[in-house]
Design a protein around this motif. Structure first.
Motif, mmCIF file in Angstrom:
data_model
loop_
_atom_site.group_PDB
_atom_site.id
_atom_site.type_symbol
_atom_site.label_atom_id
_atom_site.label_comp_id
_atom_site.label_asym_id
_atom_site.label_seq_id
_atom_site.Cartn_x
_atom_site.Cartn_y
_atom_site.Cartn_z
ATOM 1 N N SER A 61 0.839 -1.190 0.000
ATOM 2 C CA SER A 61 0.000 0.000 0.000
ATOM 3 C C SER A 61 0.878 1.245 0.000
ATOM 4 O O SER A 61 1.933 1.259 0.625
ATOM 5 N N LEU A 62 0.411 2.277 -0.683
ATOM 6 C CA LEU A 62 1.099 3.562 -0.656
ATOM 7 C C LEU A 62 0.507 4.472 0.412
ATOM 8 O O LEU A 62 1.199 5.279 1.017
ATOM 9 N N ASN A 63 -0.795 4.345 0.664
ATOM 10 C CA ASN A 63 -1.459 5.200 1.638
ATOM 11 C C ASN A 63 -2.279 4.357 2.602
ATOM 12 O O ASN A 63 -3.409 3.994 2.282
ATOM 13 N N PRO A 64 -1.715 3.990 3.748
ATOM 14 C CA PRO A 64 -0.384 4.330 4.242
ATOM 15 C C PRO A 64 0.663 3.404 3.621
ATOM 16 O O PRO A 64 0.318 2.312 3.143
ATOM 17 N N PRO A 65 1.943 3.787 3.660
ATOM 18 C CA PRO A 65 2.988 2.916 3.130
ATOM 19 C C PRO A 65 3.052 1.603 3.920
ATOM 20 O O PRO A 65 3.224 1.609 5.135
ATOM 21 N N MET A 66 2.863 0.492 3.198
ATOM 22 C CA MET A 66 2.901 -0.835 3.817
ATOM 23 C C MET A 66 3.579 -1.829 2.886
ATOM 24 O O MET A 66 3.539 -1.666 1.665
ATOM 25 N N VAL A 67 4.198 -2.842 3.496
ATOM 26 C CA VAL A 67 4.800 -3.949 2.762
ATOM 27 C C VAL A 67 4.345 -5.256 3.385
ATOM 28 O O VAL A 67 3.766 -5.276 4.474
ATOM 29 N N MET A 68 4.635 -6.345 2.668
ATOM 30 C CA MET A 68 4.367 -7.665 3.238
ATOM 31 C C MET A 68 5.542 -8.582 2.945
ATOM 32 O O MET A 68 6.183 -8.475 1.899
ATOM 33 N N VAL A 69 5.837 -9.428 3.912
ATOM 34 C CA VAL A 69 6.846 -10.470 3.755
ATOM 35 C C VAL A 69 6.239 -11.764 4.276
ATOM 36 O O VAL A 69 5.368 -11.739 5.151
ATOM 37 N N ALA A 70 6.689 -12.873 3.727
ATOM 38 C CA ALA A 70 6.217 -14.169 4.205
ATOM 39 C C ALA A 70 7.380 -14.897 4.857
ATOM 40 O O ALA A 70 8.468 -14.990 4.283
ATOM 41 N N LEU A 71 7.137 -15.387 6.067
ATOM 42 C CA LEU A 71 8.152 -16.129 6.817
ATOM 43 C C LEU A 71 7.619 -17.521 7.129
ATOM 44 O O LEU A 71 6.423 -17.689 7.423
ATOM 45 N N ASP A 72 8.511 -18.495 7.073
ATOM 46 C CA ASP A 72 8.146 -19.862 7.419
ATOM 47 C C ASP A 72 7.526 -19.889 8.812
ATOM 48 O O ASP A 72 8.009 -19.219 9.727
ATOM 49 N N LEU A 138 -0.508 -10.294 11.350
ATOM 50 C CA LEU A 138 0.060 -11.554 10.889
ATOM 51 C C LEU A 138 -1.087 -12.383 10.324
ATOM 52 O O LEU A 138 -2.118 -12.530 10.976
ATOM 53 N N VAL A 139 -0.893 -12.898 9.124
ATOM 54 C CA VAL A 139 -1.945 -13.636 8.431
ATOM 55 C C VAL A 139 -1.425 -15.026 8.086
ATOM 56 O O VAL A 139 -0.371 -15.154 7.465
ATOM 57 N N ASP A 140 -2.158 -16.062 8.495
ATOM 58 C CA ASP A 140 -1.769 -17.421 8.160
ATOM 59 C C ASP A 140 -1.834 -17.615 6.654
ATOM 60 O O ASP A 140 -2.788 -17.175 6.002
ATOM 61 N N GLY A 142 -0.822 -21.018 4.723
ATOM 62 C CA GLY A 142 -0.248 -22.349 4.536
ATOM 63 C C GLY A 142 0.882 -22.601 5.503
ATOM 64 O O GLY A 142 0.726 -22.433 6.710
ATOM 65 N N ASP A 143 2.062 -22.947 4.968
ATOM 66 C CA ASP A 143 3.203 -23.226 5.840
ATOM 67 C C ASP A 143 3.995 -21.958 6.160
ATOM 68 O O ASP A 143 5.044 -22.013 6.781
ATOM 69 N N HIS A 144 3.468 -20.809 5.751
ATOM 70 C CA HIS A 144 4.093 -19.519 6.041
ATOM 71 C C HIS A 144 3.112 -18.604 6.767
ATOM 72 O O HIS A 144 1.912 -18.878 6.823
ATOM 73 N N VAL A 145 3.641 -17.519 7.310
ATOM 74 C CA VAL A 145 2.819 -16.456 7.901
ATOM 75 C C VAL A 145 3.183 -15.176 7.159
ATOM 76 O O VAL A 145 4.362 -14.870 6.976
ATOM 77 N N ILE A 146 2.178 -14.463 6.708
ATOM 78 C CA ILE A 146 2.384 -13.203 5.994
ATOM 79 C C ILE A 146 2.408 -12.090 7.031
ATOM 80 O O ILE A 146 1.469 -11.938 7.820
ATOM 81 N N VAL A 147 3.505 -11.354 7.041
ATOM 82 C CA VAL A 147 3.674 -10.245 7.974
ATOM 83 C C VAL A 147 3.336 -8.960 7.223
ATOM 84 O O VAL A 147 4.022 -8.597 6.273
ATOM 85 N N LEU A 148 2.258 -8.297 7.637
ATOM 86 C CA LEU A 148 1.881 -7.009 7.064
ATOM 87 C C LEU A 148 2.495 -5.932 7.932
ATOM 88 O O LEU A 148 2.297 -5.926 9.147
ATOM 89 N N GLY A 149 3.267 -5.047 7.309
ATOM 90 C CA GLY A 149 3.988 -4.055 8.083
ATOM 91 C C GLY A 149 3.810 -2.643 7.587
ATOM 92 O O GLY A 149 3.763 -2.403 6.379
ATOM 93 N N SER A 150 3.694 -1.712 8.520
ATOM 94 C CA SER A 150 3.692 -0.291 8.201
ATOM 95 C C SER A 150 5.127 0.180 8.076
ATOM 96 O O SER A 150 5.965 -0.128 8.930
ATOM 97 N N VAL A 151 5.424 0.925 7.020
ATOM 98 C CA VAL A 151 6.768 1.433 6.790
ATOM 99 C C VAL A 151 6.934 2.722 7.583
ATOM 100 O O VAL A 151 6.153 3.666 7.432
#
Length: 177
Positions: A61-72, A138-140, A142-151
């Protein structure tokens, strides 16, 4: 002719005639052909820096700035993010492929021999484009968790991006006009 859809024991739909193992193999091969950015997600706990290489990273997202990463789901780093609520994303440049390999392995001392500093209370790999983030949810997945983060902060580098495709490192090159 398409096969009909069925629902497996996990509630997921898939085409009949393809067993789960075959589907996973085909999916892995298909995803190997998708070029992804290579980044190292970092955090600090009890004064010790932690990090891991991820290719599942995207702008959200740009408004607000956000990213996502997936971690095992079993990642030590995920446990740390759950506790601290903050992390850094180091977007690696093409000259950082050795760093990507170092942070992809298991075990301690991943930072040995890699120049880094602490910014906004988080480990930053010197020379990378860097984002300081706070965990929003944090969003489940499958075998990962998606981390939604504010920049919270950004520092840019002039490096060509390191990408991963067909199980090799590379970089983006514009197509001639």
């Amino acid at each position: 002719m398409l096969s009909s859809n069925t629902t497996n024991s996990h509630g997921s739909k898939h085409l009949t005639g393809i067993d789960l193992e075959e589907l996973q193999t085909l999916f892995r091969r298909a995803m190997a052909g998708v070029a992804t950015p290579v980044s190292v997600v970092t955090a600090i706990k009890d004064g010790k820096a932690h990090g891991t290489t991820v290719s599942a990273f995207a702008s959200l997202s740009l408004n607000p700035p956000m990213v996502m990463v997936a971690l095992d789901r079993n990642s030590d780093l995920l446990s740390i993010l759950r506790e601290t609520g903050e992390y850094g994303v180091n977007l690696l440049g093409v000259e950082h492929s050795e760093w990507a390999s170092a942070f992809a392995r298991k075990g301690p001392d991943k930072f040995t021999g890699i120049p880094w500093t602490v910014e906004n209370g988080l480990p930053r790999l010197v020379g990378s484009t860097w984002l300081a983030c706070s965990v929003e949810s944090l969003v489940d997945g499958g075998d990962h968790v998606i981390v939604l983060g504010s920049v919270l902060n950004v520092d840019l580098s002039d490096n060509k991006p390191l990408t991963y495709c067909q199980r090799t490192f590379g970089t983006h090159a514009p197509i001639g006009v």
